[in-house]
Write a protein that holds these residues in place. Structure first.
Motif: not given
Length: 799
Positions: A260-286
């Motif tokens: 499936s298309n999901l097989d093209n995606m890599k597993k993502y392991v993030l430190p801490g409890v973080n369900f929105a890394p992209g949004e958090q990264s954007q907010m940190r830039k702001q």
């Protein structure tokens, strides 16, 4: 004390324009600094505020999307990850829409599915869950209860529509969790109840046992769970991510009949409890942008107040000399001039606090920056902002006063001359103001110039409308679309079809190599999009080389060709490519694919972000799709809609047809954030420039006041106005050149980074020329005006 405050108020009333500029500047400084300090604890914490068990070390597991966001994974993936070394405990949480009934009212809301020990593992307070009873319970949000509108929901029974299973509503979801878009929702139930809410379009003739088995197998693969793991101390998330992705690679080495298309995606392991890394990264830039802005406003206001202080204290030398003659000391005078600034400081702080609170309320109401802020952090932020602002005011008033409180300054021979230290301070202040004004105007004009270019190109997509045909009948029953039967509609030439849409398409990346199937870690990962053969002509794509693809070939956009090292000309046509995930375009594994064409970049993600590498293949290579998007000229839109409706009716109305709007309007929406940012940059740039110009004028006036005796002597021996203007202009030109050198060095260092993050080219010739002309014009005007005002007095008075 009160006399000094009242006297300061009269002083500021006499300089109302300067007062209002400084008031706005210090208000913005207090507002921005308060926002920064209040949001920093939650933004830079490894866990959300609702996680109280902070003694444990956590990681969050999901899938990494092409846009670097976190997507869910199947429970079987998390079960496998739980066996990895270093994992002490694994809990999962996910969210998906589900249909249910309470009393006689039916709902379809987001439902969260969680493990029973999720609450105790993270130390979530405000919800009392017993593992033995959790499979038969449901918890609701207070917002959903208000939507219910018939009193308390506690004690009522929630019935799943798909299975008829009843769950006892036993309590409320904590508000902080319910507001989380990734895991919150209207209802929380046990993860063991996912099958009870899971609806699939199976024939009713199948035995119940077989349906239950199919559901169980599907539930294990449904990709909407996030895993939260408690790990050993010193555990590195990158190690687990590497382990999980290596296991995936080993599985894919065997014969795989389907991926499936999901097989093209890599597993993502993030430190801490973080369900929105992209949004958090954007907010940190702001956050960092706001911090830089607050520090800039603070420094500009300090320099502006410093210039104003030098100018005013020079006028009040007689007053200070009299005070010292009758016994006043430096501490008393410093206290007096600080109290005189309270009519500026106190209103600025109050307005800054109110503005910060109003901005926070507006942001929460419109979900602009959904970041929880604790009461303690807010109070601490206000206290620190107050202390910083008071210190800044104290420093900017005490420095010029201390420079004047030397006895030599009050002698008749030197009362009108500046000391070397004062002259250096004056030049430094003048240069700093020009630097700030130059940088702020460069940024504002660069963003405005970019927007002007965008609006020039916004004619793309005019007259094109889009529709989406979804493989769902609206009741969660999925029926894959037959691609060949729908491609017939594209043969008319005025209809284009894509698998993932056009604006912000759902496209999946694949590592791509030229000439040989040699995929390395640094091989480019390029997004793919399956399209009909008519796609390029309907959207009027600019073909740079070659033509439309055949079933064994692809079309590259310019960015993809460049990242693969292919020239944008006919020499690239016929080159062989290999795609690690070629199945997204219907190719076999390690199949040789040839380049049939190269087109100019299309604005799939907006005009400002159009330089995204893309590979286009023909939809003819695919048999099934879960959704297709149709792009059509507006004049033929009614005919296409009727054709699609008939097609759906002839097939038993298995699918959902949804209009998705104009291409031009969708692209304009993608640019709204940049429009707002440009407006903000123009407002702030204009304000910074006004503050700098005001400080510049005050500084020039102070310089002339300190040198009026010298100018009086020159006028007495025959000098003319233009002689003095030339002398002053040469000195200012030297300072301006030094400031421009500093600005040029900063632009050289920052331009590449700003070009990527803000799409603003500070080194553009048009932008640089406009900024230079404006600054030199302002400098010349301030110089002329200050000199003319200073020389209006008789020579005797100057001497």
């Amino acid at each position: 004390m009160f006399f000094a405050i009242a006297y300061g108020f009269r002083q500021w009333k006499a300089h109302l324009a300067q007062y209002l500029l400084l008031l706005v500047g210090f208000t913005l400084f207090a507002m921005l600094l308060s926002i920064n300090l209040a949001t920093a604890p939650s933004l830079f914490s490894a866990v959300p505020q609702w996680v109280t068990n902070t003694s444990s070390q956590y990681v969050t597991i999901g899938l990494q999307s092409p846009k670097d966001t976190l997507l869910g994974v199947g429970s079987e993936v998390l079960d496998q990850a739980a066996k990895a070394p270093g994992i002490l405990n694994m809990v999962k949480v996910g969210q998906t829409p589900g249909a249910f009934r309470i009393d006689d009212k039916s709902f379809k809301e987001d439902i969260g599915f969680v493990d029973a020990d999720f609450f105790s593992t993270l130390g979530i307070q405000g919800i009392d869950v017993k593992a033995a009873d959790f499979d038969n319970q449901a918890y609701v949000s207070r917002a959903f209860e208000r939507q219910w509108g018939q009193g308390s929901l506690l004690g009522k029974t929630l019935i799943a529509k798909a299975s008829g299973k009843g769950l006892h509503i036993a309590g409320y979801i904590p508000d902080a969790i319910a507001a989380d878009k990734k895991i919150g929702g209207a209802v929380w139930v046990s993860a063991n109840n996912l099958a009870a809410f899971f609806e699939i379009g199976l024939p009713p003739t199948l035995p119940a046992e077989q349906i239950a088995l199919i559901k169980k197998q599907l539930v294990a693969k449904v990709p909407f769970y996030y895993g939260v793991a408690v790990v050993k101390s010193g555990f590195e998330p990158a190690d687990l991510q590497r382990l999980l992705n290596d296991e995936d690679a080993q599985k894919q080495e065997g014969d795989v009949s389907f991926s499936s298309n999901l097989d093209n995606m890599k597993k993502y392991v993030l430190p801490g409890v973080n369900f929105a890394p992209g949004e958090q990264s954007q907010m940190r830039k702001q956050w960092w942008v706001i911090l830089v802005l607050s520090l800039m406003f603070g420094l500009i206001n300090v320099l502006n107040l410093l210039s104003h202080g030098i100018n005013q204290f020079l006028r009040r030398q007689g007053e200070f000399a009299t005070r010292i003659a009758v016994g006043a000391n430096a501490q008393q005078l410093a206290r007096q001039v600080f109290l005189e600034q309270l009519p500026l400081l106190v209103p600025a702080l109050l307005l800054g606090w109110l503005a910060a609170a109003g901005l926070a309320l507006y942001s929460n109401a419109h979900a602009l920056w959904p970041l929880p802020v604790s009461f303690g952090a807010t109070v601490l932020a206000l206290v620190v902002a107050t202390l910083v602002a008071a210190t800044a005011v104290a420093i900017s008033t005490s420095l010029p006063l201390l420079a004047l409180l030397r006895k030599s300054q009050f002698s008749r021979s030197k009362s009108q001359d500046a000391s070397p230290a004062q002259r250096q301070l004056s030049r430094l202040n003048l240069g700093a103001q020009l630097c700030f004004a130059g940088l702020s105007l460069l940024l504002a004009f660069a963003m405005l110039h970019t927007q002007w270019q965008v609006h020039q190109q916004e004619q793309f997509g005019v007259g094109l409308d889009t529709f989406k045909l979804d493989a769902s009948d609206g009741n969660d029953a999925a029926h894959p679309l037959n691609v060949p039967s729908l491609l017939v509609m594209a043969e008319r030439g005025d209809v284009a079809i894509t698998k993932g849409g056009f604006v912000s398409p759902i496209s999946f990346p694949s590592k791509t190599a030229v000439a040989a199937a040699d995929f390395k870690k640094d091989s480019p990962n390029i997004n793919t999009l399956a399209v009909s053969g008519s796609f390029f002509s309907v959207i009027k794509a600019k073909m740079l080389a070659g033509g439309e693809p055949n079933r064994q070939g692809v079309v590259l956009n310019a960015s993809a060709a460049q990242i693969l090292g292919l020239p944008l000309d006919e020499s690239s046509i016929g080159k062989t490519l290999f795609m690690e995930k070629g199945d997204t375009l219907g190719f076999e594994k390690n199949q040789a694919i040839h380049v049939d064409g190269i087109i100019d970049d299309l604005p799939h993600l907006g005009v400002l972000n159009k330089h995204q590498p893309m590979i286009y293949g023909l939809l003819d290579n695919l048999d099934k799709a879960d959704a297709l998007s149709f792009i059509v000229q507006r004049e033929v839109e009614p005919a296409l809609v009727q054709q699609l409706k008939r097609f759906n009716q002839d097939n038993g109305e298995l699918w959902t047809l949804t209009p998705t709007g104009s291409v031009k309007e969708a692209l304009a929406k993608l640019n709204v954030a940049m429009d707002n940012m440009v407006l903000l940059a123009m407002v702030l740039g204009g304000l910074v420039s006004l503050l700098s110009i005001s400080s510049l004028y005050n500084q020039l006036e102070a310089q002339l006041r300190m040198r009026k005796r010298k100018f009086g002597v020159m006028l007495a021996v025959g000098a003319r106005f233009h002689h003095l203007l030339g002398l002053l202009s040469l000195e200012l030109l030297a300072v301006a050149m030094a400031a421009f050198v500093v600005v040029a060095a900063l632009v050289w260092r920052l331009n590449d980074r700003l070009a990527l993050s803000l799409n603003a080219d500070l080194a553009s010739l048009d932008v640089v020329a406009l900024t230079l002309v404006l600054l030199l014009a302002v400098l010349a005007f301030c110089c002329l005006w200050a000199l003319r005002r200073s020389l209006k007095r008789p020579i005797r008075e100057l001497l």
